[in-house]
Design an enzyme around this catalytic site. Structure first.
Site, PDB file in Angstrom:
ATOM      1  N   GLU A 177     -17.850  33.692  18.068  1.00  0.00           N
ATOM      2  CA  GLU A 177     -17.564  32.491  18.863  1.00  0.00           C
ATOM      3  C   GLU A 177     -18.473  32.427  20.089  1.00  0.00           C
ATOM      4  OE1 GLU A 177     -15.258  34.625  17.703  1.00  0.00           O
ATOM      5  OE2 GLU A 177     -14.402  33.373  16.124  1.00  0.00           O
ATOM      6  N   GLN A 191     -23.371  52.874  25.648  1.00  0.00           N
ATOM      7  CA  GLN A 191     -23.464  51.607  26.376  1.00  0.00           C
ATOM      8  C   GLN A 191     -22.167  51.312  27.123  1.00  0.00           C
ATOM      9  OE1 GLN A 191     -23.324  48.221  23.747  1.00  0.00           O
ATOM     10  NE2 GLN A 191     -24.530  46.936  25.124  1.00  0.00           N
ATOM     11  N   GLY A 192     -22.207  51.314  28.441  1.00  0.00           N
ATOM     12  CA  GLY A 192     -21.007  51.030  29.236  1.00  0.00           C
ATOM     13  C   GLY A 192     -21.021  49.604  29.761  1.00  0.00           C
ATOM     14  N   TYR A 193     -20.642  48.676  28.926  1.00  0.00           N
ATOM     15  CA  TYR A 193     -20.563  47.269  29.327  1.00  0.00           C
ATOM     16  C   TYR A 193     -19.097  46.834  29.448  1.00  0.00           C
ATOM     17  CZ  TYR A 193     -25.536  45.812  28.556  1.00  0.00           C
ATOM     18  OH  TYR A 193     -26.887  45.616  28.618  1.00  0.00           O
ATOM     19  N   SER A 194     -18.380  46.803  28.278  1.00  0.00           N
ATOM     20  CA  SER A 194     -17.037  46.208  28.236  1.00  0.00           C
ATOM     21  C   SER A 194     -16.027  46.981  29.062  1.00  0.00           C
ATOM     22  CB  SER A 194     -16.532  46.172  26.788  1.00  0.00           C
ATOM     23  OG  SER A 194     -17.463  45.531  25.962  1.00  0.00           O
ATOM     24  N   GLU A 219     -29.734  44.159  21.188  1.00  0.00           N
ATOM     25  CA  GLU A 219     -28.553  44.669  20.487  1.00  0.00           C
ATOM     26  C   GLU A 219     -28.170  43.702  19.362  1.00  0.00           C
ATOM     27  OE1 GLU A 219     -25.093  45.168  22.953  1.00  0.00           O
ATOM     28  OE2 GLU A 219     -23.909  46.028  21.305  1.00  0.00           O
TER      29      GLU A 219
HETATM   30  C1  FAD Z   1     -16.870  48.562  16.826  1.00  0.00           C
HETATM   31  C2  FAD Z   1     -17.096  48.112  18.210  1.00  0.00           C
HETATM   32  C3  FAD Z   1     -18.008  48.780  19.004  1.00  0.00           C
HETATM   33  C4  FAD Z   1     -18.220  48.385  20.309  1.00  0.00           C
HETATM   34  N1  FAD Z   1     -19.092  49.118  21.068  1.00  0.00           N
HETATM   35  C5  FAD Z   1     -19.222  48.819  22.377  1.00  0.00           C
HETATM   36  C6  FAD Z   1     -20.032  49.619  23.214  1.00  0.00           C
HETATM   37  O1  FAD Z   1     -20.639  50.596  22.776  1.00  0.00           O
HETATM   38  N2  FAD Z   1     -20.114  49.322  24.520  1.00  0.00           N
HETATM   39  C7  FAD Z   1     -19.465  48.247  25.047  1.00  0.00           C
HETATM   40  O2  FAD Z   1     -19.599  48.019  26.239  1.00  0.00           O
HETATM   41  N3  FAD Z   1     -18.676  47.463  24.284  1.00  0.00           N
HETATM   42  C8  FAD Z   1     -18.546  47.721  22.965  1.00  0.00           C
HETATM   43  N4  FAD Z   1     -17.725  46.938  22.167  1.00  0.00           N
HETATM   44  C9  FAD Z   1     -16.978  45.859  22.800  1.00  0.00           C
HETATM   45  C10 FAD Z   1     -17.374  44.457  22.421  1.00  0.00           C
HETATM   46  O3  FAD Z   1     -18.564  44.105  23.039  1.00  0.00           O
HETATM   47  C11 FAD Z   1     -16.225  43.521  22.798  1.00  0.00           C
HETATM   48  O4  FAD Z   1     -15.134  43.844  21.970  1.00  0.00           O
HETATM   49  C12 FAD Z   1     -16.582  42.075  22.636  1.00  0.00           C
HETATM   50  O5  FAD Z   1     -17.519  41.686  23.597  1.00  0.00           O
HETATM   51  C13 FAD Z   1     -15.358  41.147  22.706  1.00  0.00           C
HETATM   52  O6  FAD Z   1     -14.585  41.391  23.843  1.00  0.00           O
HETATM   53  P1  FAD Z   1     -13.004  41.608  23.714  1.00  0.00           P
HETATM   54  O7  FAD Z   1     -12.796  42.667  22.712  1.00  0.00           O
HETATM   55  O8  FAD Z   1     -12.468  41.806  25.041  1.00  0.00           O
HETATM   56  O9  FAD Z   1     -12.446  40.256  23.091  1.00  0.00           O
HETATM   57  P2  FAD Z   1     -12.041  38.926  23.901  1.00  0.00           P
HETATM   58  O10 FAD Z   1     -13.171  38.539  24.780  1.00  0.00           O
HETATM   59  O11 FAD Z   1     -10.716  39.102  24.501  1.00  0.00           O
HETATM   60  O12 FAD Z   1     -11.961  37.858  22.718  1.00  0.00           O
HETATM   61  C14 FAD Z   1     -10.788  37.597  21.947  1.00  0.00           C
HETATM   62  C15 FAD Z   1     -11.053  36.358  21.064  1.00  0.00           C
HETATM   63  O13 FAD Z   1     -11.275  35.233  21.909  1.00  0.00           O
HETATM   64  C16 FAD Z   1     -12.497  34.606  21.585  1.00  0.00           C
HETATM   65  N5  FAD Z   1     -13.103  34.051  22.786  1.00  0.00           N
HETATM   66  C17 FAD Z   1     -13.275  34.648  23.970  1.00  0.00           C
HETATM   67  N6  FAD Z   1     -13.926  33.843  24.825  1.00  0.00           N
HETATM   68  C18 FAD Z   1     -14.191  32.683  24.149  1.00  0.00           C
HETATM   69  C19 FAD Z   1     -14.847  31.461  24.475  1.00  0.00           C
HETATM   70  N7  FAD Z   1     -15.417  31.259  25.672  1.00  0.00           N
HETATM   71  N8  FAD Z   1     -14.949  30.503  23.523  1.00  0.00           N
HETATM   72  C20 FAD Z   1     -14.392  30.697  22.296  1.00  0.00           C
HETATM   73  N9  FAD Z   1     -13.754  31.822  21.938  1.00  0.00           N
HETATM   74  C21 FAD Z   1     -13.666  32.824  22.851  1.00  0.00           C
HETATM   75  C22 FAD Z   1     -13.348  35.722  21.022  1.00  0.00           C
HETATM   76  O14 FAD Z   1     -14.393  35.222  20.231  1.00  0.00           O
HETATM   77  C23 FAD Z   1     -12.331  36.506  20.237  1.00  0.00           C
HETATM   78  O15 FAD Z   1     -12.150  35.901  18.985  1.00  0.00           O
HETATM   79  C24 FAD Z   1     -17.521  47.290  20.836  1.00  0.00           C
HETATM   80  C25 FAD Z   1     -16.607  46.601  20.041  1.00  0.00           C
HETATM   81  C26 FAD Z   1     -16.379  47.005  18.752  1.00  0.00           C
HETATM   82  C27 FAD Z   1     -15.389  46.250  17.918  1.00  0.00           C
END
Ligand code: FAD
Lengths: 379, 387
Positions: free
Chosen positions: B371, B131-134, B248
């Site tokens: 969150e 999955q290429g999202y993040s 998901e």
């Molecule tokens: C084990 C694992 C597997 C993953 N696999 C995939 C994958 O296969 N493909 C993919 O695309 N991604 C994947 N991810 C990525 C995952 O979707 C992101 O880590 C997630 O969406 C959070 O983004 P971030 O890490 O940038 O955190 P950030 O968005 O930077 O968040 C940091 C903190 O800020 C809080 N925060 C952010 N915005 C708000 C808001 N509006 N209100 C309140 N709090 C907020 C968050 O809740 C968090 O506590 C994976 C992540 C993990 C840990």
């Protein structure tokens, strides 16, 4: 079986929701009775209406003049009673009492069930001895006397006790106070000599009795089920009452939550609706989740009970514990999020908090049921 | 016997005869899971046979239509399938992002040709998807993503970087969010599918606190993607992306019947005992929550299959299920004492308790953080203002 209402249940829910939201609402019932210093604990006219709609006979078999439905259906009524905080003898009479009497002799059934179905009689469970629910321990003495029994001792937290036509009393006929067996259930008529009531108003304006039994004589025909073997029937009545109170709690929680989210959408501070603050949004969203899970646990337990499953007992305790915790959170958050007005008698949210407290205590609080989950799970 | 009872009897008999005993033991390690894919190495003959037998009957995706590799079960039948699988403790024959995420999205948004082609591959376990999202700058605020696809007539040229791409180094294909219109935030993203062996795709594993490296940084350097490989309309990929996220989140919640739904007090009692009344009380509280959530999982699946659940309910399921799972592993660590701290020992099968405990911390981050789930519940379910 899917965990949602079938068509008949959905229809019942529709009818009951409208009826209780109208006739059983807080203003015409709870507040009117409370402010009028009512001592009965419910409105007989409303109880009669419950009967006219067939609700009083939901858990009474068709052979005995009822509808022969199940705990899911009883729960539909209780949920709306909870949501509207309706003072009603439904739980003690049509759920706990009717379940116990369902296992009684034809004679006893004939004496009480028609009045229950007709909305003319009320039954009360006289079980607890002391401030906490401990049904494992029964000390009230029931000695053989002539062709019947003589009851001596006391019972507490007997909801609707003082106005009930009969008390369902758990007495000790054999063994020591904490033996599981050796219990006998009796249907004791209200006018039996030697019964004393000290009726007290509780925090939620409901009325409970401390009942004393001073050598109260009942004949052998008053026994429900087997002599010394009352535990089996008691357990069924308890399961019905516990899942019933859990269902009523989900209604209380849902009602408090609806009031609270409505307030979040109308009250302004700092030039914004308070519902825009993320701190409150997150707490509301968490609370929503907990209430949803509690409802799922309740309907699962109801279905298991109705199906006679061996897992029902465990799930009933899960449901009572979960519903108590979720609803408790709902009323605490409800009062807090209302700010100062939440502390006023004029706003209904405080009434929800009071009702939650009393219902949570009925037939075992969250700690009692979590402990029971552990015990039933073998640890 | 009703039709459903007969159906249950058939399923039970088939499982009795066809599910190898080894496949009825609990999953203990990552490599007990059958992910499928071009390069997948089966751990055992039993794992391979179990997959093949299920594929032959469409049982890897029981409620997908037969034309796409499923068994065409209706919701009531699919529930019986789950119950009978759970009854004997059978492992899923195949687990994959294709089944959990891309498949449902294709069923809703794919063309007939795409469905026949990709869904059958997924059902048979032939292609493993990632999955290429993040992206580094776009996590919770996913819609700000920058990976860009330049229109070249019959294809796009994709450039950019993804991160946290689970199993990117093991996957055969990727479903990927790519910006195809820089002027439009929400309506400027397209949902593209492409082969990970396409020239210009590279991955670099990232090591987790659990010691494992299940996810990667993924780089796209002039990657050619044919126009036929878009799901849904051009620039409307966000709709597909959100729909897929619902599935998901449902999967991560554990609602489908995973270990997360189980009570743990009795397990702790068996493996060493509970010698402390405070721990017993915490386990009891947890078990109440876990058993109640199990009922919620069942109710949610029953309702969502017939359109009775709120469409945003997967967010609530994910929030509650993942927070519960984290708590579960906190308790298991507390109960396990110093043994549970061992990182490499044989007794702990290479530090399973500690590694699992650390892995669960990702549950409330991956697929959208707790969150963010609460934000979505507040906005879409509770309809709170300005959320
Ligand atoms: C084990 C694992 C597997 C993953 N696999 C995939 C994958 O296969 N493909 C993919 O695309 N991604 C994947 N991810 C990525 C995952 O979707 C992101 O880590 C997630 O969406 C959070 O983004 P971030 O890490 O940038 O955190 P950030 O968005 O930077 O968040 C940091 C903190 O800020 C809080 N925060 C952010 N915005 C708000 C808001 N509006 N209100 C309140 N709090 C907020 C968050 O809740 C968090 O506590 C994976 C992540 C993990 C840990």
């Amino acid at each position: 079986m899917p965990l949602y209402f079938n068509e008949d249940q959905a229809m019942l829910a529709d009818t009951v929701t409208g009826f209780i939201a109208g006739e059983g609402a807080i203003k015409p019932q709870l507040r009117r009775l409370r402010d009028g210093n009512d001592t009965r604990g419910y409105d007989p006219a409303l109880w009669k209406q419950f009967a006219e709609m067939g609700l009083t006979g939901i858990l009474v078999s068709e052979a005995d003049g009822g509808l022969g439905l199940g705990h899911v259906e009883a729960g539909i009524v209780l949920r709306e009673i909870g949501r509207n905080l309706t003072p009603s003898p439904f739980l003690s009479t049509a759920v706990v009492g009717a379940t116990a009497l369902g296992h009684a002799s034809e004679d006893l059934k004939g004496r009480y069930l028609p009045g229950v179905v007709a909305g003319e009689s009320v039954l009360a469970l006289a079980l607890d001895e002391g401030a906490k629910h401990r049904p494992e321990r029964i000390a009230l003495k029931a000695e053989r006397a002539g062709n019947g029994f003589r009851l001596s001792g006391r019972k507490d937290f007997v909801i609707h006790g003082a106005t009930a036509d009969a008390l369902i009393v758990a007495g000790r006929t054999a063994g020591s106070d904490s033996d599981a067996e050796g219990i006998t259930l009796f249907a004791v008529p209200k006018d039996a000599a030697g019964i004393g009531h000290n009726a007290v108003r509780l925090v939620d304006s409901s009325i409970a009795s401390h009942v004393t039994f001073d050598r109260v004589e009942v004949d052998g025909g008053a026994v429900i089920g087997e002599v010394d073997g009352g535990r089996a029937v008691l357990d069924k009545a308890l399961a019905a009452g516990r899942i019933g109170s859990a269902a009523e709690l989900t209604g209380v929680g849902g009602g408090a939550f609806a009031m609270t989210t409505a307030y979040l959408k109308t009250r302004k501070q700092f030039g914004k609706l308070i519902g825009e603050f993320q701190a409150l949004q997150h707490r509301a969203a968490h609370l929503y989740s907990e209430l949803e899970i509690a409802e799922a646990a309740v309907i699962k337990a109801q279905q298991l009970l109705d199906a006679g499953s061996s897992r029902a007992d465990l799930m009933v305790s899960v449901a009572k514990a979960k519903a108590s915790r979720a609803t408790n959170l709902a009323v605490r958050e409800g009062v807090q999020m209302h700010g100062g007005v939440g502390m006023t008698d004029e706003f209904d949210i405080g009434l929800y908090m009071k009702r939650d407290r009393a219902l949570a205590e009925f037939l075992g609080d969250a700690n009692y049921h979590a402990d029971r989950v552990a015990t039933l799970s073998g640890y | 016997m009703t039709d459903l009872e007969a159906f249950r009897a058939d399923i039970r008999a088939w499982l009795d005869a066809n599910c190898p005993p080894e496949m009825r033991r609990p999953i203990e390690d990552e490599d007990d899971i059958c992910w499928g894919g071009r390069a997948f190495a089966f751990k055992s003959e039993a794992q391979k046979i179990w997959l093949e037998r299920c594929v032959a009957h469409g049982y890897t995706v029981p409620d997908w239509p037969k034309a796409y590799g499923g068994a065409g079960m209706d919701p009531a039948q699919a529930k019986i399938w789950r119950e009978e699988m759970a009854r004997i403790g059978a492992r899923p024959p195949l687990s994959s992002f294709g089944i959990w995420m891309l498949g449902p999205a294709l069923l809703k948004f794919g063309t007939e040709e795409q469905k026949v082609h990709y869904l059958n591959q997924i059902a048979r376990g032939e292609i493993r998807w990632c999955q290429g999202y993040s992206e580094p700058g776009s996590g919770s605020d996913l819609v700000s993503l920058q990976t860009f696809g330049e229109d070249k007539g019959d294809h796009w040229i994709v450039n950019g970087q993804k991160i946290w791409t689970s199993y990117a180094d093991k996957a055969d294909w990727i479903f990927c969010l790519v910006r195809t219109d820089k002027a439009n935030k929400y309506q400027g993203i397209s949902f593209l599918l492409f082969d990970m062996t396409t020239p210009g795709v590279s991955t670099r594993p990232i090591k987790l606190i659990s010691g494992a490296s299940p996810f990667c940084e993924t780089f796209f350097d002039n990657v050619v993607v044919p126009k036929a490989q878009i799901v849904g309309e051009l620039n409307r990929g966000w709709d597909v992306a959100k729909y897929l996220l619902g599935h998901e989140r449902e999967m991560i919640s554990g609602a489908g019947g995973s270990e997360r739904l189980n009570a743990i007090g009795a397990v702790v009692q068996r493996n060493g005992g509970i010698d402390n009344p405070v721990l017993r009380a915490e386990l009891a509280q947890f078990d109440v929550d876990a058993l109640a959530f199990a009922a919620m999982g069942e109710k949610f699946l029953d309702e969502i299959k017939v359109g009775k659940a709120h469409p945003a309910q997967p967010n609530m399921m994910k929030y509650s299920g993942t927070e519960l799972n984290k708590q579960r592993h906190e308790l298991l660590m507390a109960a396990g004492g110093s043994t549970a701290l061992e990182w490499e020992s044989a007794e702990t099968r290479g530090g399973t308790p500690a590694r699992s405990w650390l892995r669960t911390k990702a549950n409330s981050i991956e697929g959208g953080t707790s969150e963010v789930m609460l934000n979505v519940i507040a906005k879409r379910i509770l309809d709170l203002p300005g959320a």
